[in-house]
Write an enzyme that holds these catalytic residues in place. Structure first.
Site: not given
Ligand code: TYM
Length: 334
Positions: A115, A198, A201
């Protein structure tokens, strides 16, 4: 471990509409576990603000995640469902854990590295200490079992490390070492467009994921467009090793039908992926359709949903309050 009462805790971030990965990896198991355990499920809004959020969207996403829990079958009257920020014990315990956990441990977290990327100096401190808050979420209830998808495994190992270090540092046997419950055929649902990533969202492509609010037509067209292969379906998993998108479709179908992957492969061996996709779309419509209808239904009555959250927070505080008091005593606050 055996001296601790069995209790399940898990959390989901209100950062957007939930997808099939959240459902198959976590929420489906939340529902099953209710049969056997006392369960506490949390909408983790404090985790969400570790990256920028629009306040109005955060508020509405919180209700949407709650509605998704209920629509999927979590019994809010028997179990506890609530919002993290309304139970202060989470952040209070997290501060204690900030002082137990080590910077080196946090630096090794792959999700933080992913991230933060090259921007490590410029991300929020919250993003780095995120796993400490997660440990606090679980341990504020002395929870023993934590159902999650595969991507949360490392964070759970850190929760165990924190519990263990706290117990060692203060020479107590206070916190259980929470066990991850990562099971089912879809512990890691992959993107429908790129089977090496993966389902998430935040993926730019809407065709990469199936949402719990997708219409039947959306589901059909997303599955139809999902990447697959022109070869026929093989009869064993080994032959799918270099075809992650195909393996993903087979995993999803197996998970939705509650069948083993081997059994699904036996049924489809020698057939074309178009056949599998047709059946998968039908199956998903069957599984997601009723959940979607119920989510939309529940969202029509926001006052009711807010009441459910208030009731859940009250019940959660009743458990977490005395546990935090004990922790404060152990560390010497009073
Ligand atoms: P979150 O909100 O990203 O995801 C919620 C749950 O969905 C699972 N999941 C998946 N499972 C399979 N395939 C996928 N593609 C997929 N994407 C997501 C996640 O593993 C998770 O179980 N840090 C957590 C929330 C959290 C938490 C906790 C969980 C906060 N405190 C305490 C357990 C216990 C998270 O960001 O999940």
């Amino acid at each position: 471990m055996s001296s601790f009462q069995k209790r399940v805790f898990s959390g989901v971030q209100p950062t957007g509409t939930l997808h099939l990965g959240n459902y198959l990896g976590a929420i489906k198991n939340f529902v099953e576990l209710q049969k056997e355990f006392e369960c506490i499920y949390c909408v983790v809004d404090q985790h969400a603000i570790t990256v920028e959020q629009n306040p109005a969207e955060l508020r509405s996403n919180t209700l949407e995640v709650l509605a998704s829990f209920i629509a999927a079958g979590v019994d809010y009257k028997k179990q506890i469902i609530f919002q993290q920020s309304s139970v202060a014990e989470h952040s209070q315990l997290a501060w204690v854990f900030n002082c137990v956990s080590r910077i080196g441990w946090l630096n090794r977290m792959t999700q933080f590295k992913d991230k933060a990327g090259k921007n490590k100096e410029n991300v929020s401190v919250g993003l780095m200490v995120y796993p400490n808050l997660m440990a606090a979420d679980i341990l504020a209830y002395l929870a023993t079992h934590v159902p999650v998808g595969d991507d949360q495994k490392q964070h759970l190992e850190l929760s165990r490390d924190i519990a263990q270090k706290f117990n060692n540092d203060f020479k107590v046997d206070f916190f259980p070492l929470p066990e991850p419950l990562i099971y089912g055929n879809a512990t890691r649902v992959m993107s429908l467009r790129d089977g090496t990533k993966k389902m998430s969202k935040s993926d730019a492509s809407e065709f990469s994921r199936i949402l719990l609010t997708d219409s039947d037509d959306d589901i059909s067209s997303k599955i139809k467009k999902a990447k697959s292969d022109s070869d026929l379906i093989p009869d064993n998993k080994d032959q799918l090793q270099n075809k992650p998108e195909c393996l993903n479709l087979i995993n999803i179908l197996s998970a939705c039908s509650n069948e083993s992957i081997e059994k699904t492969l036996v049924s489809y061996a020698g057939k074309e992926y178009s056949k599998l996709k047709n059946d998968l779309a039908d199956k998903l419509i069957q599984v997601i359709g009723p959940i979607r209808t119920e989510i939309l239904n529940l969202l029509n009555n926001k006052d009711e949903l807010n009441k459910v959250l208030d009731m859940g927070s009250e019940k959660a505080s009743t458990i977490a309050g005395p546990i935090l008091k004990e922790v404060y005593k152990i560390v010497g606050f009073r």
